[in-house]
Design an enzyme around this catalytic site. Structure first.
Site, short mmCIF file in Angstrom:
data_model
loop_
_atom_site.label_atom_id
_atom_site.label_comp_id
_atom_site.label_asym_id
_atom_site.label_seq_id
_atom_site.Cartn_x
_atom_site.Cartn_y
_atom_site.Cartn_z
N ASP A 75 5.65 12.06 -17.28
CA ASP A 75 5.24 11.03 -18.15
C ASP A 75 5.41 11.57 -19.53
O ASP A 75 5.60 13.05 -19.74
CB ASP A 75 3.61 10.65 -17.89
N ASP A 110 6.20 4.77 -24.46
CA ASP A 110 5.75 3.04 -24.48
C ASP A 110 4.43 3.37 -25.15
O ASP A 110 3.71 4.49 -25.37
CB ASP A 110 5.41 2.40 -23.26
N ALA A 177 -0.98 0.63 -18.77
CA ALA A 177 -2.45 0.56 -19.78
C ALA A 177 -3.38 -0.46 -18.66
O ALA A 177 -3.90 -1.20 -19.10
CB ALA A 177 -1.84 -0.43 -20.93
N CYS A 260 -15.51 11.47 6.59
CA CYS A 260 -14.31 11.14 7.47
C CYS A 260 -13.91 12.69 8.24
O CYS A 260 -14.90 13.47 8.55
CB CYS A 260 -13.25 11.14 6.37
N CYS A 262 -11.20 14.51 8.10
CA CYS A 262 -10.33 15.71 7.44
C CYS A 262 -10.89 17.09 7.72
O CYS A 262 -11.99 17.22 7.99
CB CYS A 262 -10.32 15.36 6.06
N CYS A 265 -14.20 17.72 5.93
CA CYS A 265 -15.40 16.97 6.22
C CYS A 265 -15.65 17.38 7.64
O CYS A 265 -16.91 17.39 8.16
CB CYS A 265 -15.27 15.44 6.21
N1 GUN Z 1 -0.53 6.60 -17.86
C1 GUN Z 1 -1.59 5.54 -17.60
N2 GUN Z 1 -1.27 4.50 -18.29
C2 GUN Z 1 -0.19 4.82 -18.83
C3 GUN Z 1 0.75 3.92 -19.66
O1 GUN Z 1 0.57 2.88 -20.14
N3 GUN Z 1 2.08 4.41 -20.14
C4 GUN Z 1 2.19 5.63 -19.76
N4 GUN Z 1 3.45 6.28 -20.31
N5 GUN Z 1 1.54 6.62 -18.88
C5 GUN Z 1 0.30 6.07 -18.52
ZN ZN Z 2 -12.74 14.26 4.32
#
Ligand code: GUN
Ligand code: ZN
Length: 668
Positions: A75, A110, A177, A260, A262, A265
């Site tokens: 990201d 973005d 978002a 659960c 796993c 757990c």
């Molecule tokens: N991670 C969570 N929401 C967003 C987003 O709207 N844009 C980006 N680039 N990363 C995110």
């Molecule tokens: Zn578990």
């Protein structure tokens, strides 16, 4: 709209839907490989900002830095931008940085516009997001790239953004978002935002629901066409002593039993965990959270293959009332969902409650029954065991024999010659008896005790259907079951002012009776229902021979003078064409009905019976769904082969890789 896929990256292929665990580049907590994660996501901005990390990653690359050999998504810092309002890197710099560190899929910068802001702000932000996407498409080079759909909670802005960036040729389309919506349980709005985006994105590229990390929303999101998820939640929840399950979130403080099976757990009691050092406990809870999240993704992939994803969605959405709202809101999009819904699936349709009435299969059925030519008169029968035609019980009785066959029905005896028999049931409402074995009309189960929504739904659909007939006979059992007290009964057989005449069978419900469905009407109706009005007449003239299975008595093959026209598939009672059937359908139905059109390059391969790759398709009937029998033609509309669609029309047109049609035979 849920689909399984394979996403190819420079560091390998991943199966989708997939969950990408979030790895902090400076402090990796778990070895996520051990849990079966095939792909991870980390943050380029954090590496860019931290002098030490930056030096390391520039020297060794991101795969070495976070010690993950598979595909890595990064990201860009947009999320930090949304948290802090400002960051000191620009779009170009962060894209170049991601290229240098060897990211598999990078992200442009973005602007995550939060939900419910003023429109002016959403528009202003979006302009910048789209501008930066353009720049990214120019400078991204060989690196695969994300381009994030923004537009806040304005559906037209989401759609516009999806359409614009969708045409720029990015590799993955995240939907951004949405974290604030999920954090505040605004799942209804989430559905609108996702649908406005996905409807306008290319079908051939994966979509990533950014920041969606709770397993209780995965099934719903996949059903709306999302393919990728990322989870920091497995750690964040663990830090908070919260345990995630697909059925909700549990506080460790309240547990007397672990939820659960796993290893965490199974091997620890809540008391043991509570008495541990915080950091040790956090690690164990994170392990549980990650394991259960990845397990849910596997379950979803299995459901897609089995054809019962919506059953899972309906279960999961009962976990929280606001998720149930989301499911109810999804009803608005049934028409879109229907376009992507396979015509035939491996599993039965299970009714789980009133929300099931909005399922695409029902809408499709109610639209396709209009393909069957209307008769003059209608006889409506109550449910029996399925298939109805094999199990019709005593309702029909002597009444049918005596009156409908034309003995004593008052004014006009021959009136009842031209009669459509249909069964009324939940959830498909009206099922003409000839098609009662076609998927999913026989392959569905619903409770015997009828809920109020089903009563309303079925009676409304039934009345719509009835309105097109001159005369209607209706069983009193139907009126009882669906509370149809408002229907005007004219049980005496007297002519009323109303052109719609309703008779009660009540007094005639006598002996057990077997209805013989006319074989010719049956094959003709199924063909019309499957291929369109007139298909039955075109495929099967009066003198065809109908060959039945000796074992089951079911219709198997239809011949004319020793030439096979079509075979009725036993599992879903749908016709599989043979050469002659394909020819007949092609000459009767106008272009582009039931057709997939291939270009000149593919023409010789299709004629040889080779399967059709999507990239060679230049046009197709918009009504084609996946798993349907289709005609394969060339640009001049010459029939060159026929086969089964593996994708729906939108996907056939949009994909440039993979098969679109599995050819049954070429050489027509
Ligand atoms: N991670 C969570 N929401 C967003 C987003 O709207 N844009 C980006 N680039 N990363 C995110
Ligand atoms: Zn578990």
């Amino acid at each position: 709209m849920g689909r399984t896929g394979i996403l190819t990256t420079p560091h390998g292929k991943i199966k989708t839907p997939a969950l990408m665990p979030v790895i902090h580049p400076g402090k990796q907590t778990l070895d996520v490989k051990e849990f079966g994660a095939e792909v991870v996501i980390t943050n380029a901005y954090i590496m860019y900002k931290n002098v030490e990390l930056r030096e390391k990653v520039l020297e060794d690359g991101v795969h070495k830095l976070i010690d993950f050999p598979g595909p890595i998504v990064t990201d860009s810092g947009s999320f930090q931008l949304s948290l802090y309002g400002d960051i000191d890197v620009d779009n170009k710099e962060i894209i170049e940085f991601q290229k240098i560190i060897g990211t598999d899929i990078g992200t442009s910068l973005d602007i995550p516009t939060p939900p419910f802001v003023k429109r002016e702000r959403a528009e202003r932000d979006l302009e910048i997001t789209i501008e930066r996407a353009k720049e990214a498409s120019e400078i991204g080079g060989d690196m695969m790239m994300n381009s994030v759909v923004q537009g806040s909670t304005f559906h037209d802005l989401r759609s516009k953004c999806a359409e614009e960036i969708g045409s720029m040729g990015f590799d993955v389309y995240p939907i951004g978002a949405v974290v604030p919506l999920m954090e505040s349980y605004r799942y209804t709005e989430l559905v609108d935002v996702v649908m406005a985006s996905v409807k306008n994105l290319p079908d051939s590229q994966p979509r990533h629901l950014m920041g969606a990390g709770h397993p209780m929303v995965f099934a719903l999101a996949v059903a709306m066409g999302c393919d990728l998820f990322d989870s920091a939640a497995y750690i964040l929840y663990a830090q908070d002593d919260r345990i995630m399950m697909p059925t909700g979130t549990f506080k460790l403080a309240n547990l007397v039993e672990m939820p659960c099976s796993c290893p965490v757990c199974s091997n620890h009691t809540p008391d043991e965990l509570r008495s541990m050092k915080k950091s040790d406990r956090m690690l164990l809870l994170a392990q549980h959270n990650l394991a259960i999240s990845l397990a849910e993704i596997r379950k979803i992939r299995q459901c897609i293959v089995d054809g019962n994803l919506m059953e899972l969605v309906e279960q999961r959405c009962r976990v929280h009332p606001y998720l149930l709202d989301a499911l109810r809101n999804l009803k608005k999009y049934t028409s879109t969902l229907e376009e992507y819904d396979p015509a035939s699936k491996n599993s039965a349709f299970f009714y789980s409650g009133p929300e099931s009435l909005a399922r695409p299969e029902i809408q499709r059925h109610l639209s396709r029954i209009n393909r069957i030519p209307r008769k003059k008169n209608l006889l409506l029968l109550p449910r029996s065991r399925k298939p109805y035609s094999k199990n019709l019980h005593h309702d029909l009785g002597k009444f049918y024999l005596k009156h409908i066959k034309g003995e004593t029905l008052g004014d006009s005896q021959e009136l009842w010659e031209d009669i459509q028999v249909a069964v009324v049931d939940v959830p498909f409402a009206v099922i003409p008896i000839e098609i009662d074995e076609v998927y999913p009309l026989a392959q569905n189960e619903s409770p015997i005790i009828t809920d109020e929504d089903s009563k309303k739904f079925v009676s409304a659909e039934m009345e719509k259907y009835m309105a097109e007939f001159d005369n209607v006979i209706i069983s009193a059992k139907i009126l009882d079951r669906f509370d149809m007290y408002t229907i005007e009964l004219d049980s005496g057989g007297e002519t009323s002012e109303n052109p719609l005449r309703v008779y009660s069978l009540e007094e005639y419900e006598l002996d057990s009776f077997r209805l013989d469905v006319d074989d010719r009407e049956k094959i003709s109706s199924i063909a019309d229902y499957q291929f369109g009005t007139g298909a039955g007449k075109a495929l099967f003239p009066d003198d065809v021979q109908i060959v039945k299975s000796r074992k089951t008595g079911k219709i198997r093959h239809i011949y004319e003078d020793k030439t096979l026209i079509a075979t009725l598939r036993a599992t879903d009672s749908v016709f599989v064409l043979d050469r002659e059937g394909a020819r007949r359908l092609h000459s009767l139905m106008d272009y582009p009905k039931n057709r997939v059109v291939v270009n000149a390059d593919a023409d010789p391969f299709a004629r040889e019976g080779k399967s059709i790759f999507a990239k060679f398709v230049i046009d197709c009937d918009i009504n084609i769904r996946s798993n349907e029998e289709v005609l394969i033609v060339n640009e001049k509309d010459d029939l060159i082969a026929y086969g089964k669609s593996l994708l729906c029309s939108h996907e056939i047109m949009d994909f440039n890789t993979g098969q679109a049609v599995k050819t049954r035979k070429g050489g027509i």
